[in-house]
Design a protein around this motif. Structure first.
Motif, PDB file in Angstrom:
ATOM      1  N   ARG A 142      -1.735  -9.291  -3.519  1.00  0.00           N
ATOM      2  CA  ARG A 142      -1.061  -8.022  -3.325  1.00  0.00           C
ATOM      3  C   ARG A 142       0.287  -7.987  -4.054  1.00  0.00           C
ATOM      4  O   ARG A 142       0.642  -6.998  -4.694  1.00  0.00           O
ATOM      5  CB  ARG A 142      -0.848  -7.785  -1.822  1.00  0.00           C
ATOM      6  CG  ARG A 142      -0.383  -6.389  -1.469  1.00  0.00           C
ATOM      7  CD  ARG A 142       1.089  -6.334  -1.144  1.00  0.00           C
ATOM      8  NE  ARG A 142       1.498  -5.002  -0.715  1.00  0.00           N
ATOM      9  CZ  ARG A 142       1.765  -3.988  -1.531  1.00  0.00           C
ATOM     10  NH1 ARG A 142       1.642  -4.157  -2.843  1.00  0.00           N
ATOM     11  NH2 ARG A 142       2.151  -2.821  -1.089  1.00  0.00           N
ATOM     12  N   LYS A 181      -0.203  -7.702  -7.856  1.00  0.00           N
ATOM     13  CA  LYS A 181      -0.529  -6.323  -8.231  1.00  0.00           C
ATOM     14  C   LYS A 181       0.699  -5.434  -8.181  1.00  0.00           C
ATOM     15  O   LYS A 181       0.889  -4.575  -9.048  1.00  0.00           O
ATOM     16  CB  LYS A 181      -1.613  -5.764  -7.298  1.00  0.00           C
ATOM     17  CG  LYS A 181      -3.000  -6.321  -7.523  1.00  0.00           C
ATOM     18  CD  LYS A 181      -4.051  -5.430  -6.884  1.00  0.00           C
ATOM     19  CE  LYS A 181      -3.800  -5.219  -5.422  1.00  0.00           C
ATOM     20  NZ  LYS A 181      -4.814  -4.342  -4.783  1.00  0.00           N
ATOM     21  N   PHE A 182       1.542  -5.644  -7.170  1.00  0.00           N
ATOM     22  CA  PHE A 182       2.738  -4.825  -7.010  1.00  0.00           C
ATOM     23  C   PHE A 182       3.672  -4.975  -8.214  1.00  0.00           C
ATOM     24  O   PHE A 182       4.276  -4.004  -8.680  1.00  0.00           O
ATOM     25  CB  PHE A 182       3.466  -5.222  -5.727  1.00  0.00           C
ATOM     26  CG  PHE A 182       4.759  -4.491  -5.519  1.00  0.00           C
ATOM     27  CD1 PHE A 182       4.766  -3.201  -5.010  1.00  0.00           C
ATOM     28  CD2 PHE A 182       5.964  -5.094  -5.835  1.00  0.00           C
ATOM     29  CE1 PHE A 182       5.962  -2.520  -4.820  1.00  0.00           C
ATOM     30  CE2 PHE A 182       7.166  -4.424  -5.647  1.00  0.00           C
ATOM     31  CZ  PHE A 182       7.166  -3.134  -5.132  1.00  0.00           C
ATOM     32  N   ASP A 237       2.361  -2.883 -11.136  1.00  0.00           N
ATOM     33  CA  ASP A 237       1.974  -1.498 -10.844  1.00  0.00           C
ATOM     34  C   ASP A 237       3.220  -0.619 -10.876  1.00  0.00           C
ATOM     35  O   ASP A 237       4.126  -0.779 -10.053  1.00  0.00           O
ATOM     36  CB  ASP A 237       1.305  -1.415  -9.475  1.00  0.00           C
ATOM     37  CG  ASP A 237       0.656  -0.061  -9.222  1.00  0.00           C
ATOM     38  OD1 ASP A 237       0.965   0.888  -9.967  1.00  0.00           O
ATOM     39  OD2 ASP A 237      -0.150   0.033  -8.280  1.00  0.00           O
ATOM     40  N   GLU A 238       3.260   0.315 -11.803  1.00  0.00           N
ATOM     41  CA  GLU A 238       4.413   1.201 -11.921  1.00  0.00           C
ATOM     42  C   GLU A 238       4.326   2.405 -10.993  1.00  0.00           C
ATOM     43  O   GLU A 238       5.225   3.249 -10.978  1.00  0.00           O
ATOM     44  CB  GLU A 238       4.545   1.682 -13.370  1.00  0.00           C
ATOM     45  CG  GLU A 238       4.794   0.549 -14.363  1.00  0.00           C
ATOM     46  CD  GLU A 238       4.914   1.061 -15.785  1.00  0.00           C
ATOM     47  OE1 GLU A 238       4.691   2.263 -16.004  1.00  0.00           O
ATOM     48  OE2 GLU A 238       5.234   0.238 -16.688  1.00  0.00           O
ATOM     49  N   ASN A 239       3.254   2.501 -10.204  1.00  0.00           N
ATOM     50  CA  ASN A 239       3.070   3.635  -9.300  1.00  0.00           C
ATOM     51  C   ASN A 239       3.555   3.361  -7.888  1.00  0.00           C
ATOM     52  O   ASN A 239       3.308   4.153  -6.978  1.00  0.00           O
ATOM     53  CB  ASN A 239       1.590   4.031  -9.254  1.00  0.00           C
ATOM     54  CG  ASN A 239       1.078   4.509 -10.602  1.00  0.00           C
ATOM     55  OD1 ASN A 239       1.779   5.227 -11.310  1.00  0.00           O
ATOM     56  ND2 ASN A 239      -0.131   4.095 -10.956  1.00  0.00           N
ATOM     57  N   GLN A 240       4.227   2.232  -7.672  1.00  0.00           N
ATOM     58  CA  GLN A 240       4.668   1.867  -6.328  1.00  0.00           C
ATOM     59  C   GLN A 240       6.192   1.826  -6.225  1.00  0.00           C
ATOM     60  O   GLN A 240       6.756   0.965  -5.561  1.00  0.00           O
ATOM     61  CB  GLN A 240       4.076   0.518  -5.915  1.00  0.00           C
ATOM     62  CG  GLN A 240       2.560   0.512  -5.836  1.00  0.00           C
ATOM     63  CD  GLN A 240       2.013  -0.701  -5.105  1.00  0.00           C
ATOM     64  OE1 GLN A 240       2.357  -0.996  -3.971  1.00  0.00           O
ATOM     65  NE2 GLN A 240       1.140  -1.435  -5.781  1.00  0.00           N
ATOM     66  N   ILE A 245       0.941   1.031  -2.303  1.00  0.00           N
ATOM     67  CA  ILE A 245      -0.518   1.063  -2.275  1.00  0.00           C
ATOM     68  C   ILE A 245      -0.964  -0.178  -1.520  1.00  0.00           C
ATOM     69  O   ILE A 245      -0.892  -1.289  -2.030  1.00  0.00           O
ATOM     70  CB  ILE A 245      -1.130   1.080  -3.692  1.00  0.00           C
ATOM     71  CG1 ILE A 245      -0.568   2.236  -4.516  1.00  0.00           C
ATOM     72  CG2 ILE A 245      -2.652   1.163  -3.606  1.00  0.00           C
ATOM     73  CD1 ILE A 245      -0.877   3.601  -3.953  1.00  0.00           C
ATOM     74  N   ASN A 289      -4.477  -5.092   0.459  1.00  0.00           N
ATOM     75  CA  ASN A 289      -4.965  -4.710  -0.862  1.00  0.00           C
ATOM     76  C   ASN A 289      -5.789  -3.428  -0.866  1.00  0.00           C
ATOM     77  O   ASN A 289      -6.441  -3.106  -1.862  1.00  0.00           O
ATOM     78  CB  ASN A 289      -5.796  -5.865  -1.453  1.00  0.00           C
ATOM     79  CG  ASN A 289      -4.949  -7.095  -1.722  1.00  0.00           C
ATOM     80  OD1 ASN A 289      -4.209  -7.150  -2.701  1.00  0.00           O
ATOM     81  ND2 ASN A 289      -5.040  -8.089  -0.854  1.00  0.00           N
ATOM     82  N   ARG A 349      -6.701   0.510  -1.102  1.00  0.00           N
ATOM     83  CA  ARG A 349      -6.196   1.591  -1.959  1.00  0.00           C
ATOM     84  C   ARG A 349      -5.789   2.781  -1.110  1.00  0.00           C
ATOM     85  O   ARG A 349      -6.328   3.883  -1.218  1.00  0.00           O
ATOM     86  CB  ARG A 349      -7.267   1.994  -2.976  1.00  0.00           C
ATOM     87  CG  ARG A 349      -7.707   0.905  -3.924  1.00  0.00           C
ATOM     88  CD  ARG A 349      -6.596   0.413  -4.812  1.00  0.00           C
ATOM     89  NE  ARG A 349      -6.061   1.489  -5.648  1.00  0.00           N
ATOM     90  CZ  ARG A 349      -5.031   1.334  -6.470  1.00  0.00           C
ATOM     91  NH1 ARG A 349      -4.411   0.164  -6.564  1.00  0.00           N
ATOM     92  NH2 ARG A 349      -4.605   2.349  -7.202  1.00  0.00           N
ATOM     93  N   SER A 368      -2.292   4.936   0.254  1.00  0.00           N
ATOM     94  CA  SER A 368      -0.883   5.164  -0.052  1.00  0.00           C
ATOM     95  C   SER A 368      -0.068   5.197   1.237  1.00  0.00           C
ATOM     96  O   SER A 368      -0.364   5.965   2.149  1.00  0.00           O
ATOM     97  CB  SER A 368      -0.722   6.484  -0.810  1.00  0.00           C
ATOM     98  OG  SER A 368       0.635   6.726  -1.102  1.00  0.00           O
TER      99      SER A 368
END
Length: 248
Positions: free
Chosen positions: A130, A133-134, A137-140, A145, A193, A195, A197
């Motif tokens: 996790r 991935k964080f 990941d530019e979306n967090q 997530i 992990n 998906r 939000s």
């Protein structure tokens, strides 16, 4: 030398230091003390990011350092704690059944090692995945997530605290049941992990209008903690996930 830019990293290192102490006590099966240091570490984990934003000194180094510290405080420690809870459940079962164990064993360096408690370390593996991935990941940036590792750590660490300070025969039988621990390990690893939000407790300003959900959640959390104490922690984590889903 710009001392200001090092302040958030120093706070992050305090988180890591607390995590190291928690590992020591968790290995010694002193889970209440381990939980205390995890809570202190999570406190520092919250304020290192806040300090970086207030001082406007966010950096890639800080991001990586934060995840490395979280890996210890909120990744390694909950895995060891779950391992120890499995061992406690195993010892109770063996006592009731005259030494007959439901856990296979293997021998290493003349030590008998039960296999089932090792399943608890799946939480550590899921936490590492996790956090990796964080980091990419530019979306967090404004939300998460999957369940953040500190929240998951609080969930796992609540169990030994409930046993120590609010336990009774019924609660003890539930928490120290192998199937409960197996299910919690699987659910915990999945939520890390998943998906889904989840809102982040990050404040760009302090207005109620822009942070209503966060303030309501914090208020409900305080009320639950006052009335339910440590038992409130699993309830708060469930509430966090449900509010996030409704908000979405």
């Amino acid at each position: 030398m710009n001392i200001k830019k090092h302040i958030p990293n120093f706070i992050t290192l305090l988180n890591l230091f607390c995590g190291c102490l928690a590992v020591i006590f968790a290995v010694k099966n002193q889970l209440e003390i381990a939980a205390f240091f995890v809570f202190i570490g999570i406190f520092f984990d919250f304020f290192d990011g806040l300090a970086a934003r207030l001082l406007n000194v966010q950096s890639e180094l800080g991001l990586q350092l934060d995840s490395l510290a979280d890996m210890v405080t909120s990744g390694v420690v909950p895995g060891i704690v779950m391992y120890q809870l499995f061992n406690r459940a195993l010892n109770i079962h063996e006592a009731v059944n005259d030494g007959h164990s439901w856990s296979d064993t293997w021998h290493w360096l003349e030590n008998e090692v039960h296999l089932l408690p090792l399943f608890g370390l799946v939480i550590t593996l899921a936490s590492a995945y996790r956090l990796a991935k964080f980091n990419i990941d530019e979306n967090q940036t404004s939300s998460f997530i999957g369940l953040p590792t500190p929240a998951n750590s609080l969930l796992i660490l609540s169990f030994p605290l409930i046993l120590a300070y609010q336990g009774n025969p019924t609660i003890d039988d539930i928490i120290l049941n192998k199937w409960f621990l197996i299910v919690m390990t699987i659910v915990s690893s999945y939520l890390l992990n998943a998906r889904i939000s989840l809102f982040a407790l990050k404040f760009k300003d302090w207005s109620f209008k822009n942070n209503a959900v966060k303030y309501i959640f914090l208020l409900l959390s305080v009320v639950l903690l006052v009335f339910l104490q440590f038992t409130a922690i699993p309830v708060i984590i469930i509430l966090y996930v449900l509010i996030s889903l409704v908000k979405k």
